[in-house]
Design a protein around this motif. Structure first.
Motif, PDB file in Angstrom:
ATOM      1  N   HIS A   1       7.624 -26.758  38.391  1.00  0.00           N
ATOM      2  CA  HIS A   1       7.208 -27.755  37.399  1.00  0.00           C
ATOM      3  C   HIS A   1       5.844 -27.436  36.781  1.00  0.00           C
ATOM      4  N   VAL A   2       5.486 -26.158  36.762  1.00  0.00           N
ATOM      5  CA  VAL A   2       4.264 -25.744  36.067  1.00  0.00           C
ATOM      6  C   VAL A   2       4.520 -25.705  34.569  1.00  0.00           C
ATOM      7  N   ILE A   3       5.727 -25.320  34.177  1.00  0.00           N
ATOM      8  CA  ILE A   3       6.120 -25.343  32.766  1.00  0.00           C
ATOM      9  C   ILE A   3       7.280 -26.302  32.590  1.00  0.00           C
ATOM     10  N   ASP A   4       7.536 -26.672  31.333  1.00  0.00           N
ATOM     11  CA  ASP A   4       8.573 -27.657  31.044  1.00  0.00           C
ATOM     12  C   ASP A   4       9.845 -27.050  30.473  1.00  0.00           C
ATOM     13  N   GLU A   5       9.733 -25.889  29.843  1.00  0.00           N
ATOM     14  CA  GLU A   5      10.912 -25.314  29.185  1.00  0.00           C
ATOM     15  C   GLU A   5      10.752 -23.807  29.053  1.00  0.00           C
ATOM     16  N   ILE A   6      11.854 -23.087  29.292  1.00  0.00           N
ATOM     17  CA  ILE A   6      11.891 -21.643  29.069  1.00  0.00           C
ATOM     18  C   ILE A   6      12.484 -21.399  27.688  1.00  0.00           C
ATOM     19  N   VAL A   7      11.761 -20.672  26.862  1.00  0.00           N
ATOM     20  CA  VAL A   7      12.248 -20.328  25.527  1.00  0.00           C
ATOM     21  C   VAL A   7      12.945 -18.976  25.603  1.00  0.00           C
ATOM     22  N   PRO A   8      14.239 -18.904  25.321  1.00  0.00           N
ATOM     23  CA  PRO A   8      14.963 -17.625  25.447  1.00  0.00           C
ATOM     24  C   PRO A   8      14.475 -16.581  24.445  1.00  0.00           C
TER      25      PRO A   8
ATOM     26  N   LYS B   1       4.936 -14.901  41.937  1.00  0.00           N
ATOM     27  CA  LYS B   1       5.964 -15.742  41.301  1.00  0.00           C
ATOM     28  C   LYS B   1       5.471 -16.238  39.936  1.00  0.00           C
ATOM     29  N   LEU B   2       5.236 -15.290  39.056  1.00  0.00           N
ATOM     30  CA  LEU B   2       4.565 -15.572  37.795  1.00  0.00           C
ATOM     31  C   LEU B   2       5.474 -15.638  36.575  1.00  0.00           C
ATOM     32  N   THR B   3       6.788 -15.533  36.777  1.00  0.00           N
ATOM     33  CA  THR B   3       7.700 -15.546  35.634  1.00  0.00           C
ATOM     34  C   THR B   3       8.093 -16.971  35.254  1.00  0.00           C
ATOM     35  N   ALA B   4       8.721 -17.083  34.089  1.00  0.00           N
ATOM     36  CA  ALA B   4       9.137 -18.404  33.607  1.00  0.00           C
ATOM     37  C   ALA B   4      10.124 -19.062  34.552  1.00  0.00           C
TER      38      ALA B   4
END
Length: 346
Positions: A271-278, A261-264
């Motif tokens: 909650h490992v990342i805060d925002e997905i940049v398109p 489960k390594l994708t954005a």
């Protein structure tokens, strides 16, 4: 960056490229013979191309996103620095063992006014891969030695001394696993960075722009805001290495990618990342200008928010953010006095 993306065709892109080639041939034929009206056929084929493109890239598997993240034409750290900043002054060396070209960093003016922010001096640091055989060998495919992490730490401490925000760009298949790297303290260098970044009294914005493999990425990846491009990946291990450990073969890398489960989209749920940049359809390499603009806006938003916090608030929020990671609920089954919920922080 000028090479055609079709030169490095991924397996799942072949049906789309074949259809695009047919469309190009039909357009060329229509241009050569004005008396032959192929406009209706061209319009129909264009519609099919767009439908197929949307279908492919809207339903990418985790392994397919890993492949896109590794595309050799994908923008690297120096490309983002050139696009998003001006006046970049690269700084070299860790003042102990030497310089490491797998990590680049220096002072630059972030052109935030272009992205609804403000222009400001930042310390920008990131992994750098190579574009050809010579540069890939020179930069070890973006795999840092201990002096790379120590150089990064030296630059971050310099930023803290002068009160400048830090922006790091993650894109590495992992820390360099050579004997010399271990002799010079690879693990200690990464661990030291984690410790020091946790208490650095200036804003830190982390952007995963490609591959984010294990401690090699995390060594410059502790920050107040963790941004991640749509087709990047971030994990404790690569799918191939995971497959070789669990199944004794690289043949199960797709199953490993699903399990990790390594994708954005996976990581934002945890909650490992805060925002997905398109990214542009097809990946950042298909339209680098759009990718640069999206990353610039995301970084500007993050800096706009973080600049409002004083050092104490910044550090408290950063520590709380990472403390929440790995928390889970353990529910009793009646044997524990009515099934109490227990919160455990790893």
């Amino acid at each position: 960056m000028a090479t055609s993306p079709d030169r490095y065709l991924l397996d799942f892109e072949k049906p789309l490229v074949e259809l695009e080639q047919r469309l190009d041939e039909m357009r060329a034929l229509d241009a050569r013979d004005p008396e032959t009206d192929l406009s209706a056929q061209i319009a129909s084929l264009e519609e099919r191309v767009e439908e197929l493109r949307a279908s492919i890239y809207r339903n990418l598997t985790r392994w397919q996103r890993v492949q896109i993240a590794r595309h050799p034409l994908r923008p690297y750290t120096l490309d983002y620095i050139e696009a998003l900043t001006e006046g970049f002054v690269e700084l070299h060396g860790d003042r102990a063992a030497g310089d490491d070209p797998a990590i680049v960093g220096g002072l630059a003016t972030f052109k935030g006014s272009r992205y609804d922010g403000r222009d400001q001096t930042i310390m920008v640091i990131g992994h750098q891969k190579g574009r050809d055989v010579a540069s890939r060998k020179h930069r070890r495919f973006g795999m840092p030695n201990p002096e790379g992490y120590r150089k990064a730490l030296r630059l971050m401490k310099m930023a803290a001394k002068f009160g400048k925000p830090v922006v790091t760009l993650l894109d590495t298949p992992g820390a360099y696993p050579g004997l010399e790297a271990e002799e010079r303290g690879q693990a200690e260098a990464i661990a030291r960075n984690l410790f020091e970044m946790a208490r650095l009294p200036v804003p830190i914005v982390v952007v995963v722009i490609g591959e984010g493999a294990s401690g090699g990425a995390l060594g410059i990846g502790v920050g107040d805001r963790i941004l991640m491009l749509e087709n990047a990946w971030y994990s404790v291990i690569s799918p191939e290495s995971c497959s070789s450990i669990l199944w004794r073969s690289w043949d199960y890398k797709e199953e490993a990618a699903r399990a990790l489960k390594l994708t954005a989209s996976d990581l934002i749920q945890h909650h490992v990342i805060d925002e997905i940049v398109p990214e542009p359809i097809g990946g950042a390499h298909r339209d680098p200008a759009t990718a640069f603009r999206n990353v610039g806006r995301a970084v500007a938003r993050a800096l706009n928010e973080l600049v409002l916090l004083n050092a104490s608030e910044l550090l408290d929020a950063r520590l709380a953010k990472f403390d929440r990671m790995g928390a889970y609920q353990v529910t009793g089954d009646g044997a524990t006095q009515g099934g109490a919920n227990v919160r455990v922080n790893l």
